[in-house]
Design a protein around this motif. Structure first.
Motif, PDB file in Angstrom:
ATOM      1  N   ARG A 172     -32.481 -20.463 -18.985  1.00  0.00           N
ATOM      2  CA  ARG A 172     -33.341 -19.278 -19.748  1.00  0.00           C
ATOM      3  C   ARG A 172     -32.386 -18.500 -20.382  1.00  0.00           C
ATOM      4  O   ARG A 172     -32.701 -17.944 -21.578  1.00  0.00           O
ATOM      5  CB  ARG A 172     -33.793 -18.496 -18.637  1.00  0.00           C
ATOM      6  N   LYS A 173     -31.189 -18.223 -20.094  1.00  0.00           N
ATOM      7  CA  LYS A 173     -30.235 -17.528 -21.029  1.00  0.00           C
ATOM      8  C   LYS A 173     -29.990 -18.353 -22.430  1.00  0.00           C
ATOM      9  O   LYS A 173     -30.022 -17.819 -23.178  1.00  0.00           O
ATOM     10  CB  LYS A 173     -28.955 -17.501 -20.224  1.00  0.00           C
ATOM     11  N   GLN A 174     -29.858 -19.816 -22.124  1.00  0.00           N
ATOM     12  CA  GLN A 174     -29.667 -20.316 -23.382  1.00  0.00           C
ATOM     13  C   GLN A 174     -31.049 -20.551 -24.377  1.00  0.00           C
ATOM     14  O   GLN A 174     -30.578 -20.317 -25.486  1.00  0.00           O
ATOM     15  CB  GLN A 174     -29.353 -22.236 -22.969  1.00  0.00           C
ATOM     16  N   LEU A 175     -32.193 -20.573 -23.693  1.00  0.00           N
ATOM     17  CA  LEU A 175     -33.325 -20.547 -24.478  1.00  0.00           C
ATOM     18  C   LEU A 175     -33.457 -19.172 -24.976  1.00  0.00           C
ATOM     19  O   LEU A 175     -34.030 -19.285 -26.324  1.00  0.00           O
ATOM     20  CB  LEU A 175     -34.454 -20.649 -23.332  1.00  0.00           C
ATOM     21  N   ALA A 176     -33.133 -18.023 -24.495  1.00  0.00           N
ATOM     22  CA  ALA A 176     -33.091 -16.568 -25.169  1.00  0.00           C
ATOM     23  C   ALA A 176     -32.112 -16.943 -26.343  1.00  0.00           C
ATOM     24  O   ALA A 176     -32.667 -16.295 -27.365  1.00  0.00           O
ATOM     25  CB  ALA A 176     -32.816 -15.676 -24.121  1.00  0.00           C
ATOM     26  N   ILE A 177     -31.066 -17.190 -25.954  1.00  0.00           N
ATOM     27  CA  ILE A 177     -29.904 -17.166 -27.279  1.00  0.00           C
ATOM     28  C   ILE A 177     -30.455 -18.031 -28.330  1.00  0.00           C
ATOM     29  O   ILE A 177     -30.492 -17.427 -29.452  1.00  0.00           O
ATOM     30  CB  ILE A 177     -28.687 -17.490 -26.737  1.00  0.00           C
ATOM     31  N   SER A 178     -31.137 -19.072 -28.035  1.00  0.00           N
ATOM     32  CA  SER A 178     -31.527 -20.085 -29.288  1.00  0.00           C
ATOM     33  C   SER A 178     -32.709 -19.540 -29.893  1.00  0.00           C
ATOM     34  O   SER A 178     -32.795 -19.353 -31.229  1.00  0.00           O
ATOM     35  CB  SER A 178     -31.916 -21.381 -28.580  1.00  0.00           C
ATOM     36  N   ALA A 179     -33.780 -18.806 -29.158  1.00  0.00           N
ATOM     37  CA  ALA A 179     -34.667 -18.464 -29.794  1.00  0.00           C
ATOM     38  C   ALA A 179     -34.384 -17.017 -30.894  1.00  0.00           C
ATOM     39  O   ALA A 179     -34.963 -17.057 -31.921  1.00  0.00           O
ATOM     40  CB  ALA A 179     -35.682 -17.745 -28.788  1.00  0.00           C
ATOM     41  N   SER A 180     -33.444 -16.194 -30.125  1.00  0.00           N
ATOM     42  CA  SER A 180     -32.842 -15.094 -31.072  1.00  0.00           C
ATOM     43  C   SER A 180     -32.224 -15.654 -32.278  1.00  0.00           C
ATOM     44  O   SER A 180     -32.526 -14.858 -33.379  1.00  0.00           O
ATOM     45  CB  SER A 180     -32.080 -14.433 -30.307  1.00  0.00           C
ATOM     46  N   LEU A 181     -31.362 -16.682 -32.390  1.00  0.00           N
ATOM     47  CA  LEU A 181     -30.834 -17.110 -33.352  1.00  0.00           C
ATOM     48  C   LEU A 181     -31.801 -17.767 -34.324  1.00  0.00           C
ATOM     49  O   LEU A 181     -31.660 -17.602 -35.632  1.00  0.00           O
ATOM     50  CB  LEU A 181     -29.675 -18.270 -32.908  1.00  0.00           C
ATOM     51  N   LEU A 182     -32.875 -18.545 -33.945  1.00  0.00           N
ATOM     52  CA  LEU A 182     -33.780 -19.047 -34.729  1.00  0.00           C
ATOM     53  C   LEU A 182     -34.753 -17.862 -35.325  1.00  0.00           C
ATOM     54  O   LEU A 182     -34.924 -18.147 -36.545  1.00  0.00           O
ATOM     55  CB  LEU A 182     -34.738 -19.903 -33.866  1.00  0.00           C
ATOM     56  N   VAL A 183     -34.900 -16.830 -34.609  1.00  0.00           N
ATOM     57  CA  VAL A 183     -35.764 -15.815 -35.425  1.00  0.00           C
ATOM     58  C   VAL A 183     -34.907 -15.259 -36.488  1.00  0.00           C
ATOM     59  O   VAL A 183     -35.470 -14.905 -37.569  1.00  0.00           O
ATOM     60  CB  VAL A 183     -36.124 -14.729 -34.291  1.00  0.00           C
ATOM     61  N   VAL A 184     -33.501 -14.875 -36.199  1.00  0.00           N
ATOM     62  CA  VAL A 184     -32.656 -14.203 -37.154  1.00  0.00           C
ATOM     63  C   VAL A 184     -32.373 -15.372 -38.434  1.00  0.00           C
ATOM     64  O   VAL A 184     -32.425 -14.573 -39.399  1.00  0.00           O
ATOM     65  CB  VAL A 184     -31.283 -13.945 -36.534  1.00  0.00           C
ATOM     66  N   GLY A 185     -32.217 -16.404 -38.101  1.00  0.00           N
ATOM     67  CA  GLY A 185     -32.109 -17.402 -39.277  1.00  0.00           C
ATOM     68  C   GLY A 185     -33.582 -17.323 -40.287  1.00  0.00           C
ATOM     69  O   GLY A 185     -33.529 -17.507 -41.324  1.00  0.00           O
TER      70      GLY A 185
END
Length: 70
Positions: free
Chosen positions: A47-60
């Motif tokens: 869940r932590k990895q998914l939250a980080i990945s989703a955040s980076l995808l949104v920012v990108g």
């Protein structure tokens, strides 16, 4: 028409063999608790990895959109 072989079918439970006895494991509860704990830790990491990945995808995506819009 094909001929089929006649196979006797048991008609009651007394004709079935007895089920093999199963020994209960004494440490099952301990092993199960360990398994559940490991699963909980793994789920938290995912869940932590998914939250980080989703955040980076949104920012990108926002950065790319801002660059292409200007």
């Amino acid at each position: 028409m094909a001929r089929t072989a006649m196979v006797p079918v048991p008609t009651n439970t007394s004709q079935h063999g007895a089920a093999p006895a199963v020994r209960p494991e004494t440490d099952f509860d301990t092993r199960w608790a360990n398994w559940v704990a490991r699963g909980r830790v793994h789920e938290q990491r995912v869940r932590k990895q998914l939250a980080i990945s989703a955040s980076l995808l949104v920012v990108g995506t926002i950065i790319v959109y801002a660059i292409l819009r200007s």
